[in-house]
Enzyme design. Structure first.
Site, PDB file in Angstrom:
ATOM      1  N   CYS A   1       2.777   1.771   3.109  1.00 11.53           N
ATOM      2  CA  CYS A   1       3.873   0.822   3.322  1.00 11.53           C
ATOM      3  C   CYS A   1       5.125   1.326   2.604  1.00 11.53           C
ATOM      4  O   CYS A   1       6.230   1.249   3.139  1.00 11.53           O
ATOM      5  CB  CYS A   1       3.486  -0.556   2.803  1.00 11.53           C
ATOM      6  SG  CYS A   1       1.836  -1.070   3.305  1.00 11.53           S
TER       7      CYS A   1
ATOM      8  N   CYS B   1       0.840  -1.194   0.000  1.00 16.26           N
ATOM      9  CA  CYS B   1       0.000   0.000   0.000  1.00 16.26           C
ATOM     10  C   CYS B   1       0.881   1.253   0.000  1.00 16.26           C
ATOM     11  O   CYS B   1       2.083   1.172   0.257  1.00 16.26           O
ATOM     12  CB  CYS B   1      -0.911   0.015   1.236  1.00 16.26           C
ATOM     13  SG  CYS B   1      -0.025  -0.151   2.785  1.00 16.26           S
TER      14      CYS B   1
END
Lengths: 355, 79
Positions: B13, B10
């Site tokens: 992340c 994501c």
């Protein structure tokens, strides 16, 4: 400028308690001033400065778009900030600890309630599902949590409250929770263990989980909340603008009572059509609210609109694709089927009750 | 030093990985990086909210992207 750079530049709150409250009250006053000025500002710019005709459809459409963009952005800032701050006292880890000892039934009720107050994003649905199951939370109870979390959406609650009042909001929260509780319970009863990918049961927890909610200072919580406001706005603004744009076009160009004629409470297919459009539609609660507002103005019944909104936020393709990693297609289909049925029932129930 | 970023790829992340790499460079540390995307493995760390940061087999942070200062402090504690 990257998100990190913005964050580094956020001012630190004053050290003293009095200073902090002054800073936060100042921010609240600025917010309130902007919120109050919004309508007058656009009246003045469009009718006064640009000399546009207030009665023309084009002007109405532009006014709706400009006014709603500012209003909804302001509401989002307030709601996301407040909710993130309050939720920073809760965490998925705590929720799991609470649910660990619960049986089905009571567990489904508690899980749905916690789904609303726990800071949780559907993007973490997979590790949360595995984490819950590995900690011994029954699958049906875990599903109640996963259904309630997006279904009873904090942004939708805040927006409904400002746009439609507390009654509609209460109906939304209560029925949303009911669907999550019942759907999770039914799925649990189906003996769905066999429809969960086997690796989930083989996962063992190593190391101890850290509680992200522990040890945060007041300053940290305020910063996290400001961070969340920025990160959500950055993510959803295209949905927001498209939603407000559609709302503005409906507001300006669809004849009054258009929907009363074609999709009013008397139309038995209304809710079904709304839910079948809503499920594949992927948007944010904030993005569809202007449309809901404009459609309501034109005579679409509240039950149909609630069903539409729930189907957009509760069932989304990206989340289903994520959940497919832990749920076999049979369980995923049952999940969608049970939740969609619940939403349709709620829609018809409220069209019948509210008219 | 062994650094693991737990996350499904994501945006947050990737932000966490970037912030951590920058902090490691700024402190002049030697570290190996690993980006774990396998859901089963993420969950086995006890992490339920991504992104999370693991330093030398210990989860030090989960569920948020920290500021560069926070990452530096975490690295210094374990450096």
């Amino acid at each position: 400028m990257s998100a990190m750079a913005v964050l580094e530049h956020l001012p630190h709150l004053p050290e003293t308690r009095r200073g902090r409250w002054l800073a936060l009250s100042g921010a609240a006053l600025v917010w309130l001033g902007l919120y109050q000025l919004n309508e007058h500002l656009w009246d003045w710019i469009l009718y006064g400065l640009l000399g546009m005709d207030p009665a023309s459809r084009t002007t109405e459409t532009i006014h709706f778009f400009a006014y709603d963009t500012v209003k909804i952005t302001l509401l989002l800032v307030l709601i996301i900030f407040a909710v993130t701050f309050l939720r920073s006292y809760m965490s998925v880890e705590r929720t799991r600890a609470i649910l660990g000892g619960k049986r089905e039934g009571v567990g489904n009720v508690v899980a749905a309630g916690l789904g609303v107050v726990t800071p949780f994003c559907s993007c973490s649905a997979v590790p949360a599902f595995i984490g819950f199951v590995a900690a011994g939370v029954p699958i049906g109870v875990t599903l109640s949590f996963l259904i309630a979390s997006p279904m009873v959406n904090e942004i939708a609650i805040g927006m409904l409250l400002t746009l439609f009042g507390w009654k509609v909001t209460a109906v939304y929260v209560v029925t949303g929770l009911a669907i999550a509780i019942v759907a999770g319970w039914i799925l649990g009863r189906l003996g769905v263990q066999r429809w969960v990918e086997p690796f989930v049961f083989e996962t063992t927890l190593r190391g101890k989980a850290i509680d992200p909610a522990a040890g945060l200072s007041f300053d940290d919580r305020v910063h996290m909340s400001a961070e969340e406001v920025a990160s959500i706005l950055r993510r959803i603004w295209p949905y927001l603008l498209v939603g407000i744009g559609l709302g503005a076009v409906i507001h300006g160009w669809v004849p009054t009572d258009f929907f009363t004629t074609y999709a009013g409470p008397g139309n038995s297919l209304g809710v079904l059509v709304a839910v079948s459009i809503g499920i594949p539609l992927y948007s944010n609660a904030a993005g569809i609210m202007p449309m809901v507002q404009a459609l309501y103005e034109k005579g679409l019944p509240m039950g149909t609109l609630l069903a539409f909104m729930m189907s957009v936020v509760a069932l989304s393709l990206p989340e289903m694709i994520l959940l497919r990693r832990v749920l076999k297609p049979q369980l995923l289909a049952a999940y969608i089927g049970v939740v969609a049925t619940g939403i349709v029932i709620v829609g018809y129930l409220f069209n019948a009750l509210l008219t | 030093m062994d650094v693991k970023i737990l996350g499904s790829g994501c945006a947050n992340c990737n932000n966490l990985e970037k912030a951590t790499r920058e902090a490691v460079d700024a402190l002049g540390l030697e570290a190996t990086f690993d980006h774990v995307t396998e859901p089963g493995e993420i969950a086995s760390w006890g992490v339920m909210k991504t992104p999370a940061l693991v330093i030398d087999d210990e989860v030090v942070l989960s569920g948020r992207v920290p500021t560069a200062e926070t990452v530096k402090a975490l690295l210094r504690d374990r450096g």
